[in-house]
Every structure is written in structure tokens, then in C-alpha cells.
Design a protein around this motif. Structure first.
Motif, mmCIF file in Angstrom:
data_model
loop_
_atom_site.group_PDB
_atom_site.id
_atom_site.type_symbol
_atom_site.label_atom_id
_atom_site.label_comp_id
_atom_site.label_asym_id
_atom_site.label_seq_id
_atom_site.Cartn_x
_atom_site.Cartn_y
_atom_site.Cartn_z
ATOM 1 N N LEU A 21 0.827 -1.205 0.000
ATOM 2 C CA LEU A 21 0.000 0.000 0.000
ATOM 3 C C LEU A 21 0.860 1.253 0.000
ATOM 4 C CD1 LEU A 21 -2.822 -0.960 2.539
ATOM 5 C CD2 LEU A 21 -3.011 -0.808 0.056
ATOM 6 N N ILE A 22 1.958 1.218 0.739
ATOM 7 C CA ILE A 22 2.850 2.375 0.796
ATOM 8 C C ILE A 22 3.634 2.523 -0.495
ATOM 9 C CG2 ILE A 22 4.877 3.334 1.962
ATOM 10 C CD1 ILE A 22 3.829 2.094 4.561
ATOM 11 N N ARG A 23 4.196 1.432 -0.998
ATOM 12 C CA ARG A 23 5.071 1.496 -2.166
ATOM 13 C C ARG A 23 4.312 1.766 -3.453
ATOM 14 N NH1 ARG A 23 10.483 -1.716 -1.457
ATOM 15 N NH2 ARG A 23 10.604 -1.880 0.804
ATOM 16 N N PHE A 24 3.065 1.342 -3.524
ATOM 17 C CA PHE A 24 2.265 1.587 -4.722
ATOM 18 C C PHE A 24 1.534 2.927 -4.669
ATOM 19 C CE2 PHE A 24 1.836 -3.241 -5.447
ATOM 20 C CZ PHE A 24 3.027 -3.244 -6.162
ATOM 21 N N GLY A 25 1.720 3.685 -3.585
ATOM 22 C CA GLY A 25 1.117 5.006 -3.487
ATOM 23 C C GLY A 25 -0.319 5.023 -3.028
ATOM 24 N N VAL A 26 -0.864 3.862 -2.646
ATOM 25 C CA VAL A 26 -2.262 3.819 -2.216
ATOM 26 C C VAL A 26 -2.461 4.614 -0.928
ATOM 27 C CG1 VAL A 26 -4.170 2.319 -1.534
ATOM 28 C CG2 VAL A 26 -2.591 1.583 -3.320
ATOM 29 N N VAL A 27 -1.459 4.594 -0.049
ATOM 30 C CA VAL A 27 -1.549 5.358 1.196
ATOM 31 C C VAL A 27 -1.616 6.851 0.905
ATOM 32 C CG1 VAL A 27 -0.307 5.988 3.289
ATOM 33 C CG2 VAL A 27 -0.438 3.596 2.612
ATOM 34 N N SER A 28 -0.823 7.307 -0.051
ATOM 35 C CA SER A 28 -0.876 8.724 -0.443
ATOM 36 C C SER A 28 -2.228 9.077 -1.050
ATOM 37 C CB SER A 28 0.237 9.028 -1.443
ATOM 38 O OG SER A 28 1.498 8.911 -0.846
ATOM 39 N N PHE A 29 -2.765 8.160 -1.847
ATOM 40 C CA PHE A 29 -4.080 8.372 -2.461
ATOM 41 C C PHE A 29 -5.159 8.522 -1.381
ATOM 42 C CE2 PHE A 29 -8.102 6.467 -3.877
ATOM 43 C CZ PHE A 29 -8.393 7.262 -4.972
ATOM 44 N N ALA A 30 -5.197 7.544 -0.466
ATOM 45 C CA ALA A 30 -6.188 7.594 0.610
ATOM 46 C C ALA A 30 -5.928 8.764 1.545
ATOM 47 C CB ALA A 30 -6.169 6.281 1.393
ATOM 48 N N GLY A 31 -4.651 9.072 1.756
ATOM 49 C CA GLY A 31 -4.304 10.182 2.636
ATOM 50 C C GLY A 31 -4.818 11.512 2.133
ATOM 51 N N THR A 32 -4.717 11.735 0.825
ATOM 52 C CA THR A 32 -5.226 12.981 0.241
ATOM 53 C C THR A 32 -6.735 13.080 0.394
ATOM 54 O OG1 THR A 32 -3.431 12.918 -1.389
ATOM 55 C CG2 THR A 32 -5.279 14.390 -1.847
ATOM 56 N N LEU A 33 -7.423 11.959 0.226
ATOM 57 C CA LEU A 33 -8.879 11.960 0.352
ATOM 58 C C LEU A 33 -9.329 12.117 1.803
ATOM 59 C CD1 LEU A 33 -9.873 9.088 -2.137
ATOM 60 C CD2 LEU A 33 -9.775 11.550 -2.566
ATOM 61 N N LEU A 34 -8.544 11.551 2.740
ATOM 62 C CA LEU A 34 -8.924 11.594 4.155
ATOM 63 C C LEU A 34 -8.408 12.825 4.887
ATOM 64 C CD1 LEU A 34 -8.323 7.847 5.093
ATOM 65 C CD2 LEU A 34 -10.524 8.990 4.817
ATOM 66 N N SER A 68 -10.181 16.262 -3.174
ATOM 67 C CA SER A 68 -9.771 16.348 -4.583
ATOM 68 C C SER A 68 -9.328 14.971 -5.061
ATOM 69 C CB SER A 68 -8.649 17.371 -4.762
ATOM 70 O OG SER A 68 -8.165 17.350 -6.093
ATOM 71 N N LEU A 69 -10.155 14.331 -5.859
ATOM 72 C CA LEU A 69 -9.816 13.016 -6.400
ATOM 73 C C LEU A 69 -8.650 13.116 -7.379
ATOM 74 C CD1 LEU A 69 -10.482 10.010 -6.599
ATOM 75 C CD2 LEU A 69 -12.136 10.579 -8.402
ATOM 76 N N LYS A 70 -8.613 14.181 -8.162
ATOM 77 C CA LYS A 70 -7.548 14.372 -9.146
ATOM 78 C C LYS A 70 -6.187 14.482 -8.469
ATOM 79 C CE LYS A 70 -6.136 17.394 -12.964
ATOM 80 N NZ LYS A 70 -6.494 18.616 -13.752
ATOM 81 N N LYS A 71 -6.120 15.251 -7.405
ATOM 82 C CA LYS A 71 -4.859 15.414 -6.676
ATOM 83 C C LYS A 71 -4.460 14.106 -5.997
ATOM 84 C CE LYS A 71 -2.499 18.281 -3.271
ATOM 85 N NZ LYS A 71 -2.614 19.419 -2.330
ATOM 86 N N ALA A 72 -5.442 13.356 -5.518
ATOM 87 C CA ALA A 72 -5.148 12.081 -4.867
ATOM 88 C C ALA A 72 -4.498 11.111 -5.846
ATOM 89 C CB ALA A 72 -6.428 11.486 -4.289
ATOM 90 N N ILE A 73 -5.009 11.080 -7.076
ATOM 91 C CA ILE A 73 -4.439 10.189 -8.095
ATOM 92 C C ILE A 73 -3.022 10.630 -8.460
ATOM 93 C CG2 ILE A 73 -4.688 9.386 -10.469
ATOM 94 C CD1 ILE A 73 -7.712 9.588 -10.102
ATOM 95 N N LYS A 74 -2.806 11.926 -8.578
ATOM 96 C CA LYS A 74 -1.470 12.434 -8.887
ATOM 97 C C LYS A 74 -0.472 12.070 -7.789
ATOM 98 C CE LYS A 74 -2.650 16.400 -11.836
ATOM 99 N NZ LYS A 74 -2.583 17.872 -11.967
ATOM 100 N N ASN A 75 -0.880 12.213 -6.528
ATOM 101 C CA ASN A 75 0.005 11.869 -5.417
ATOM 102 C C ASN A 75 0.323 10.375 -5.394
ATOM 103 O OD1 ASN A 75 0.099 14.520 -4.565
ATOM 104 N ND2 ASN A 75 -1.502 14.273 -3.017
ATOM 105 N N MET A 76 -0.664 9.541 -5.711
ATOM 106 C CA MET A 76 -0.433 8.104 -5.761
ATOM 107 C C MET A 76 0.595 7.764 -6.840
ATOM 108 S SD MET A 76 -3.176 4.975 -6.333
ATOM 109 C CE MET A 76 -3.600 5.507 -8.001
ATOM 110 N N HIS A 77 0.456 8.368 -8.017
ATOM 111 C CA HIS A 77 1.391 8.110 -9.118
ATOM 112 C C HIS A 77 2.797 8.606 -8.763
ATOM 113 C CE1 HIS A 77 2.843 7.468 -13.131
ATOM 114 N NE2 HIS A 77 3.141 8.748 -13.278
ATOM 115 N N LYS A 78 2.872 9.743 -8.117
ATOM 116 C CA LYS A 78 4.162 10.312 -7.727
ATOM 117 C C LYS A 78 4.877 9.409 -6.724
ATOM 118 C CE LYS A 78 6.193 14.487 -5.704
ATOM 119 N NZ LYS A 78 5.909 15.831 -5.120
#
Length: 406
Positions: free
Chosen positions: A59-72, A186-196
């Protein structure tokens, strides 16, 4: 030479020597206690925690935590004064149990998602007993009373929430981020953070999986060592009558709350290791079920010195301090005991009386949730040792292959 470090050296040396002599004089009791601690780790702790530890790495290495973190972020920042990624840690910690919260908090700190103060806040309320242990081991295994599980669970997690809200004020004056406002959803920002975040960990999937498994098993081996050591330590303290002295003090405190002194041995055991303590509390005949529930709620929330030592060992890799975590455990224990006392009538007594005599019972949903955790715990207890052995064999095989490549 300063006197304080010298005194500490003498105390550490004396206590260690006494403990070593106890192991030599009472090897039978030490062996039995170590086997008890090992059994719990082998059959339940390892198989229940390993999947969560490995999954958390992905979850951390694939950026899922960043994705969920931005949303939460809009929820976690105002409520607990931690980043949104703390929501993932909180959820994983509640689902898998301690010390998963400390493990994930450490990883987020290492990835730069947390400041020291935010890490201390987060680790204080993300380490809790998992539902499998509360419903399966404590309610059914020790009390033979499945209906008690809901009371213990609600009291435990309500106290956990209370700790998170209280600890939001920890380090408020020194935290430079306390005035930071939560960002809008912001769903868009969450996806960008996950990719980053994923791009920062561009290593082969096989190597990533190997590192995740290796790190998780090493952590679980450390947890097993702590469980065995504290089980033996508690047994040795009972043999040399140190527990008797502490029991006298606890008996006085119990008298203030009009509780039987027979609960004190179980409380002492629970202060070191929650499994042993909960089991002993459940076997006290002179205490009412309400009194037992209150004490067990405190023990579950306090975590025991065994779990606290595990957390201290894990966060030692960071600049996160242990003292706030210990204070949070005392607060959690107090809150959970209070909740158990006041909710006993509504979450247990009402369920034990027919609805025609005392109003409607709780929704069927809660009954199905309880049954799910009970069945899952039984499956883990039945096949847990086989799973543990298989995982350890795979780990040794991976270490062998790594050594061959070098």
C-alpha cells in the motif's frame, strides 16, 4: 562520574542478575511460561498479522496510502491533527491489532509523510486489540460468553477514539503544522500523489515482495521474542513473590472502587501480558461480570508492557518518543474501563434479557459481525501453526537464495 547513570547501571545489572538466577533455579516454570507465550504467537499472532504487514508495504510502495491520505485529509487533520494518510494507519491498526499501528507509523515517518509530533499523535491511537482477539480469545475463549464481546469491543474502540481526540493537543505549541488547514477533497490530486509515490519506488515486483516479506517476518520474530520474554518475566516475578508486593498495592486501589482484591493477581499479569491477564480475570469467582468486564477493558487498552516494549522497539528507528505513547495507554485504559462500566447495562444486560421484558435487543447486524469474528478466530487457531511454519520455510528459502546470489 555522574551518580545517576552509575545508579542506573547498578540497578540494571542487579535486576538482570536476579532474573538470570531465577531462570537457572526454576527452569521448569521458565520453560512452561515460554511455551505458553510461544503458542499464542505461533498459532494466532503470526498468521493474523503477517498478511497485514505485507499488504501495508504494498500500500505504501504503490502510493495507495498517499491516495487515501489525500482523500482523508479533510477528516484526519481537523479531528486528530495528523495527515490524511493516518486514516489508513488507523484502519489497519484496528483491523490487525497491535503493533501494526506502530509499524505503519514508522514507515510513514521514514517516507516523510509525518513530522515527529504527528507521529507521536498517530501512534498513540492506532495500536489497539483486533476484533478477532476481543471476540474470539477473550469473550468466547476465556469468558465462554460471546455476548460480552460487543461490550468489550465498543468500549475499547470508543476509548481509542477518545485518545485520538485528546492527543490532538499533544505538542500543540511546538508543532509547526498545527495551523495548517486541511485541503479540500480532490480526487484528481489524490491520483497524482499516488502516481508520484509509486514512481519513487520503481523496483521489480519480485524484489519488492521479497523485501516486504523479509521485513514483516523479522518484525514478527521480534514480537514473538517479546511475548515469550514477558510471559517468563511475569512467571518469575510471581515465583519470587515480587507480584505479591505489587498485589497489596493494587488491592488497596481496588478497595477504593469497591472491587474484590482477588482481581489483583490478574491485573498484575495483565500489566505485563494482556492474554494471561485477561484469562486470569475471567476465572475470578468472587467478582461480578461487570467488575471483570471493567478490568479486562482496562487491560486490553493498556496493552501490557509486552506490547509497549514491542512498540518502543519499532519506533526506536525514528525520532518518535515513547513517553506520549505510554501516557496515551494510561488514558485509553481509563476511558475504556469507564465506557465498559456505563455501557454494560445497554450492551450486555439488555441482550441477556428477552426483548419482551426489557425493550428491543440489538440489531441482527451486530450478531452477524460477532459470529464472523468468532469463526475467523477459530479458523486461524486451527490452521495458524501450519501457516506459520509454511511462511517461515519460505522465508528461510528466500534467505538461502539471496545468500547464493551473493
Amino acid at each position: 562520574m555522574s551518580k545517576l547513570p552509575f545508579i542506573q547501571t547498578m540497578i540494571y545489572g542487579f535486576c538482570t542478575t536476579i532474573l538470570a538466577l531465577c531462570f537457572i533455579i526454576f527452569p521448569k516454570y521458565a520453560f512452561e511460561a515460554s511455551v505458553n507465550g510461544m503458542t499464542v504467537w505461533w498459532e494466532v499472532v503470526f498468521p493474523s498479522l503477517l498478511p497485514f504487514f505485507i499488504l501495508s508495504e504494498f500500500l505504501i510502495r504503490f502510493g495507495v496510502v498517499s491516495f487515501a491520505g489525500t482523500l482523508l485529509e479533510p477528516l484526519m487533520r481537523p479531528l486528530f491533527k495528523v495527515p490524511g494518510s493516518g486514516g489508513v494507519v488507523w484502519a489497519m491498526g484496528l483491523a490487525s491489532g497491535f503493533p501494526a499501528g506502530a509499524k505503519l507509523t514508522t514507515r510513514l515517518w521514514q517516507e516523510g509523510h509525518l513530522t515527529n509530533i504527528e507521529g507521536e499523535r498517530l501512534v498513540s491511537f492506532t495500536n489497539a486489540s483486533n476484533p478477532l482477539f476481543i471476540f474470539g480469545a477473550v469473550a468466547v475463549g476465556f469468558f465462554a460468553n460471546p455476548e460480552l464481546g460487543l461490550l468489550l469491543a465498543v468500549s475499547h474502540y470508543a476509548g481509542n477514539l477518545g485518545v485520538g481526540i485528546i492527543m490532538r493537543f499533544h505538542g500543540y505549541k511546538t508543532d509547526k503544522t498545527h495551523r495548517r488547514h486541511s485541503e479540500a477533497f480532490s480526487l484528481k490530486k489524490a491520483i497524482k500523489n499516488m502516481h508520484k509515490d509509486r514512481l519513487k519506488n520503481q523496483i521489480p515486483l519480485g524484489k519488492m515482495m521479497g523485501e516486504a516479506i523479509n521485513s514483516s517476518i523479522q518484525t514478527l520474530l521480534m514480537i514473538g521474542g517479546f511475548m515469550i520474554f514477558f510471559a517468563v518475566l511475569n512467571q518469575m516475578l510471581e515465583i519470587i513473590n515480587v507480584s505479591m508486593v505489587i498485589s497489596m498495592i493494587i488491592s488497596i486501589i481496588l478497595g477504593w472502587f469497591q472491587m474484590p482484591k482477588e482481581l489483583s493477581p490478574g491485573i498484575i499479569a495483565g500489566l505485563f501480558e494482556i492474554t494471561i491477564g485477561s484469562q486470569r480475570i475471567s476465572s475470578v469467582q468472587d467478582a461480578s461480570l461487570l467488575q471483570q468486564a471493567v478490568v479486562v477493558s482496562f487491560i486490553l487498552a493498556f496493552n501490557g508492557f509486552s506490547v509497549q516494549a514491542q512498540v518502543a522497539s519499532i519506533i526506536a528507528e525514528t525520532d518518535i518518543r515513547f513517553t506520549p505513547f505510554f501516557i496515551a495507554r494510561c488514558i485509553h485504559g481509563t476511558l475504556s474501563a469507564i465506557f465498559a462500566y456505563f455501557l454494560f447495562h445497554y450492551l450486555y444486560t439488555n441482550r441477556s434479557i428477552p426483548s419482551s421484558d426489557f425493550g428491543p435487543s440489538l440489531p441482527t447486524f451486530f450478531e452477524s459481525v460477532s459470529s464472523f469474528f468468532l469463526e475467523t478466530y477459530e479458523i486461524i487457531s486451527l490452521f495458524g501453526s501450519t501457516f506459520t511454519l509454511l511462511c517461515l520455510l519460505i522465508w528461510f528459502w528466500m534467505l538461502f537464495l539471496t545468500a547464493q546470489e551473493r
